[in-house]
Each structure stands twice: as C-alpha cells, then as structure tokens.
Design a protein around this motif. Structure first.
Motif, PDB file in Angstrom:
ATOM      1  N   THR A  43       0.848  -1.184   0.000  1.00 60.00           N
ATOM      2  CA  THR A  43       0.000   0.000   0.000  1.00 60.00           C
ATOM      3  C   THR A  43       0.879   1.228   0.000  1.00 60.00           C
ATOM      4  OG1 THR A  43      -0.110  -0.017   2.391  1.00 60.00           O
ATOM      5  CG2 THR A  43      -1.890  -1.143   1.242  1.00 60.00           C
ATOM      6  N   SER A  44       0.286   2.388  -0.257  1.00 59.86           N
ATOM      7  CA  SER A  44       1.083   3.607  -0.323  1.00 59.86           C
ATOM      8  C   SER A  44       0.393   4.756   0.388  1.00 59.86           C
ATOM      9  CB  SER A  44       1.317   4.012  -1.788  1.00 59.86           C
ATOM     10  OG  SER A  44       2.028   3.035  -2.479  1.00 59.86           O
ATOM     11  N   ARG A  45       1.204   5.710   0.825  1.00 59.14           N
ATOM     12  CA  ARG A  45       0.701   6.980   1.320  1.00 59.14           C
ATOM     13  C   ARG A  45       1.742   8.017   0.959  1.00 59.14           C
ATOM     14  NH1 ARG A  45       1.597   6.940   7.886  1.00 59.14           N
ATOM     15  NH2 ARG A  45       3.853   7.228   7.823  1.00 59.14           N
ATOM     16  N   SER A  46       1.367   9.261   0.855  1.00 57.89           N
ATOM     17  CA  SER A  46       2.354  10.274   0.538  1.00 57.89           C
ATOM     18  C   SER A  46       2.135  11.504   1.387  1.00 57.89           C
ATOM     19  CB  SER A  46       2.285  10.656  -0.951  1.00 57.89           C
ATOM     20  OG  SER A  46       1.046  11.251  -1.249  1.00 57.89           O
ATOM     21  N   CYS A  47       3.220  12.217   1.650  1.00 55.84           N
ATOM     22  CA  CYS A  47       3.174  13.415   2.476  1.00 55.84           C
ATOM     23  C   CYS A  47       3.718  14.580   1.676  1.00 55.84           C
ATOM     24  CB  CYS A  47       4.019  13.219   3.738  1.00 55.84           C
ATOM     25  SG  CYS A  47       3.580  11.745   4.663  1.00 55.84           S
ATOM     26  N   THR A  48       3.177  15.755   1.894  1.00 58.95           N
ATOM     27  CA  THR A  48       3.630  16.933   1.177  1.00 58.95           C
ATOM     28  C   THR A  48       5.073  17.254   1.540  1.00 58.95           C
ATOM     29  OG1 THR A  48       1.390  17.792   1.208  1.00 58.95           O
ATOM     30  CG2 THR A  48       3.162  19.355   0.743  1.00 58.95           C
ATOM     31  N   MET A  49       5.919  17.465   0.533  1.00 60.77           N
ATOM     32  CA  MET A  49       7.339  17.715   0.747  1.00 60.77           C
ATOM     33  C   MET A  49       7.652  19.175   0.487  1.00 60.77           C
ATOM     34  SD  MET A  49      10.125  16.241   1.600  1.00 60.77           S
ATOM     35  CE  MET A  49      11.711  17.029   1.821  1.00 60.77           C
ATOM     36  N   ALA A  50       8.227  19.842   1.446  1.00 58.50           N
ATOM     37  CA  ALA A  50       8.593  21.240   1.288  1.00 58.50           C
ATOM     38  C   ALA A  50       9.960  21.348   0.642  1.00 58.50           C
ATOM     39  CB  ALA A  50       8.599  21.927   2.650  1.00 58.50           C
ATOM     40  N   GLY A  51      10.220  22.451  -0.052  1.00 54.46           N
ATOM     41  CA  GLY A  51      11.548  22.744  -0.564  1.00 54.46           C
ATOM     42  C   GLY A  51      11.871  22.110  -1.898  1.00 54.46           C
ATOM     43  N   GLY A  52      10.893  21.449  -2.554  1.00 50.98           N
ATOM     44  CA  GLY A  52      11.132  20.923  -3.885  1.00 50.98           C
ATOM     45  C   GLY A  52      11.747  19.539  -3.915  1.00 50.98           C
ATOM     46  N   ASP A  53      12.177  18.967  -2.775  1.00 46.37           N
ATOM     47  CA  ASP A  53      12.735  17.626  -2.757  1.00 46.37           C
ATOM     48  C   ASP A  53      11.610  16.596  -2.791  1.00 46.37           C
ATOM     49  OD1 ASP A  53      15.644  17.784  -2.579  1.00 46.37           O
ATOM     50  OD2 ASP A  53      15.280  18.845  -0.697  1.00 46.37           O
ATOM     51  N   ASP A  54      11.856  15.523  -3.543  1.00 44.65           N
ATOM     52  CA  ASP A  54      10.895  14.433  -3.627  1.00 44.65           C
ATOM     53  C   ASP A  54      11.506  13.218  -2.951  1.00 44.65           C
ATOM     54  OD1 ASP A  54       8.727  12.844  -4.336  1.00 44.65           O
ATOM     55  OD2 ASP A  54       9.660  12.235  -6.213  1.00 44.65           O
ATOM     56  N   LYS A  76      14.973  14.833  11.149  1.00 44.13           N
ATOM     57  CA  LYS A  76      15.310  15.955  10.269  1.00 44.13           C
ATOM     58  C   LYS A  76      14.086  16.797   9.913  1.00 44.13           C
ATOM     59  CE  LYS A  76      19.755  15.178   9.605  1.00 44.13           C
ATOM     60  NZ  LYS A  76      20.837  16.172   9.821  1.00 44.13           N
ATOM     61  N   GLY A  77      12.905  16.366  10.339  1.00 44.62           N
ATOM     62  CA  GLY A  77      11.690  17.109  10.049  1.00 44.62           C
ATOM     63  C   GLY A  77      11.257  17.005   8.604  1.00 44.62           C
ATOM     64  N   LEU A  78      11.556  15.884   7.945  1.00 39.06           N
ATOM     65  CA  LEU A  78      11.274  15.717   6.526  1.00 39.06           C
ATOM     66  C   LEU A  78       9.987  14.934   6.301  1.00 39.06           C
ATOM     67  CD1 LEU A  78      14.887  14.720   5.438  1.00 39.06           C
ATOM     68  CD2 LEU A  78      13.789  16.950   5.083  1.00 39.06           C
ATOM     69  N   SER A  79       9.230  15.344   5.308  1.00 40.47           N
ATOM     70  CA  SER A  79       8.059  14.591   4.871  1.00 40.47           C
ATOM     71  C   SER A  79       8.462  13.709   3.693  1.00 40.47           C
ATOM     72  CB  SER A  79       6.933  15.530   4.448  1.00 40.47           C
ATOM     73  OG  SER A  79       6.576  16.400   5.497  1.00 40.47           O
TER      74      SER A  79
END
Length: 283
Positions: A43-54, A76-79
């Motif tokens: 299954t999958s889920r995705s979170c909004t990523m700030a700063g243009g990194d995927d 690191k506070g990364l989505s």
C-alpha cells in the motif's frame, strides 16, 4: 520490562499530510529477502514535501531497518511518500531501485535510490539540514558505526532467531541466550558512548540510538512472548532508562509500531512456520 513514562522533552515531530497513491506494478522473485518474514500487503501513502525535494521510502511496517530510516527522516523534520512493500511479491519499483540485493528499505531522493538502512541514515544526515545524527569527529563517527553494526549483527540476529528464524527449540533458546549477551554488551557501550548523558549520541540521538531504538518494539515483543526481562534489572539498567527516554521522543512515538500489533504479527508468522513445518515432519 521497559518503562514508557519518562516526560517528553523532544522537539522532533513528523509532518503528516497523507493521501493514497496508486500501487506500483508487482513482480515475483525467487530470492527471499532477509526480512521476508516481515511483510504485509503493498500500500502507499504520501506526504507533502517542502523545498522541492521528492522523497519516497520503500519499506515494511514491522522492519526495524525501515523504521530507523523513518526515524532519521523524522529527526530531520522531513516529509516523504511511504510505500508498504509485499516482500512475497516485490514491486517493480523495489526491484529496479535495489537490483543487487532486492531488499527494503530503499529511499528514493529526486529519482535516485539509496539502499541499506545505515547508509540511508548517513545519507539523510549529510543531505539535509537539521539535528546531526553523526558526530563531526572522525573517531566518534567510527565508533558509532561499529556499535550500529553490532546492534544489527548481534541484537537483531538474536531476537530474530528467537522469534522468527529458529527452527528448533534449541535454536530459539540459543537465540535468547545470545540476546542477553548482546544487550549486556550494548549496556557497556551506552555507558562509554553516552559519557553519562541521555543517549548513545550524548545529549542528542545518534546513529546507534537509531540502530538499537528501531528494534525496541521487537525487543518488547520478545519480552511479552518469552516472559523474560531483557532490558532492566541488574544487568541492563542503563539500557532500560535509555529505552524509556528514546520511546518518549515525539519522532519515536510517531514511528515505532504498537507492541501489541507486533506481538500478533509474530504469532501469525510463528503459526505459519509451524504449519509449513508440519508436513515435512510427518514424512
């Protein structure tokens, strides 16, 4: 048993903006993953990523190796987008991202895959701003890598044999004995590495904390299922206190799987293994 009632002092959280994403195509592969005993439906889920990194993470929910990557990303506070892999029917994305070992976890950063959990943690530490996971001192980095490897080679291997890999009661018993020894060794490592502070990394969480901390739900599961106390008592009091502190971090509470869920998963795997072994023993 662990204590989970230490006051929370951590600033770390995961930003969870979640939506469903389509499943990637699956492909069969004959080689079993080293953690093929730890899988669920893809299954999958995705979170909004700030700063243009995927960022995309391929993993399985019970895997301590995927958990430690989640912890590093949280610190690191990364989505990121997370995909739950079915290791019995690995996705084309996993097979193409890690064609050598075909294992989870894999972190895909702007289309480029990074494999092997401790290497991923170091990559995250170097590639993104935020609290440092590894020291700037070369000797301290080498020491952290040594103990992180020990946590995998000895601690993980011991409880995995005890709970999931041991085929006989003798093998399971040997796994339990090895786990006691490995944790006593980690007790000494904590005393030395922490220098009297809260974590293996000193005042803050480091590589060794992630390597051992990602296994806490499974260590608690081993306690529940065996009736033994692995962390605490006279032999590992420092580790017990460390486990309580680590478990109360915001990032940890958001990432570590529920122990009851892991216990049920483990019982299910053991039942399947017993059923598979029964026909062979009757021949």
């Amino acid at each position: 048993m662990f204590s989970f009632h230490v006051p929370n002092t951590s600033p770390y959280i995961i930003p969870p903006t979640v939506r469903s994403t389509p499943q990637a195509p699956n492909a069969k592969h004959s080689e079993r993953d080293d953690l093929s005993c730890l899988h669920l439906t893809h299954t999958s889920r995705s979170c909004t990523m700030a700063g243009g990194d995927d960022l995309k993470l391929l993993g399985t929910w019970p895997s301590p190796f995927a958990i430690r990557v989640k912890l590093a990303l949280a610190l690191k506070g990364l989505s990121y987008e997370y995909t739950e892999e079915d290791l019995a029917s690995k996705s084309e994305l996993l097979l193409s991202s890690n064609p050598v070992h075909k294992k989870i976890p894999v972190l895909i950063h702007n289309g480029v895959p990074v494999c092997e959990s401790n290497l991923i943690v170091e990559y995250v530490d170097e590639a993104f701003a935020g609290p440092a996971i590894l020291s700037a001192d070369p000797y301290e980095r080498a020491t952290a890598r040594f103990w992180a490897a020990y946590a995998d080679d000895k601690v993980f291997a011991s409880w995995a044999t005890m709970l999931l890999r041991g085929k006989t009661e003798e093998e399971k018993s040997e796994g339990k004995k090895a786990l006691f020894v490995a944790l006593e060794t980690m007790e000494g490592a904590l005393a030395k590495c922490s220098d009297g502070k809260g974590f293996f990394g000193g005042d803050s969480v480091g590589l060794v904390d992630l390597a051992l901390g990602s296994q806490l739900s499974w260590l608690k599961t081993a306690e529940v299922m065996s009736g033994e106390e692995f962390l605490g008592g006279d032999k590992t009091p420092l580790l017990a206190a460390w486990a309580a502190r680590f478990s109360e971090l915001d990032a940890t509470k958001a990432v570590l799987p529920d122990v009851n869920k892991v216990v049920e998963f483990c019982k299910m795997k053991q039942a399947r293994m017993a059923a598979a072994a029964a026909p062979a023993s009757n021949n």
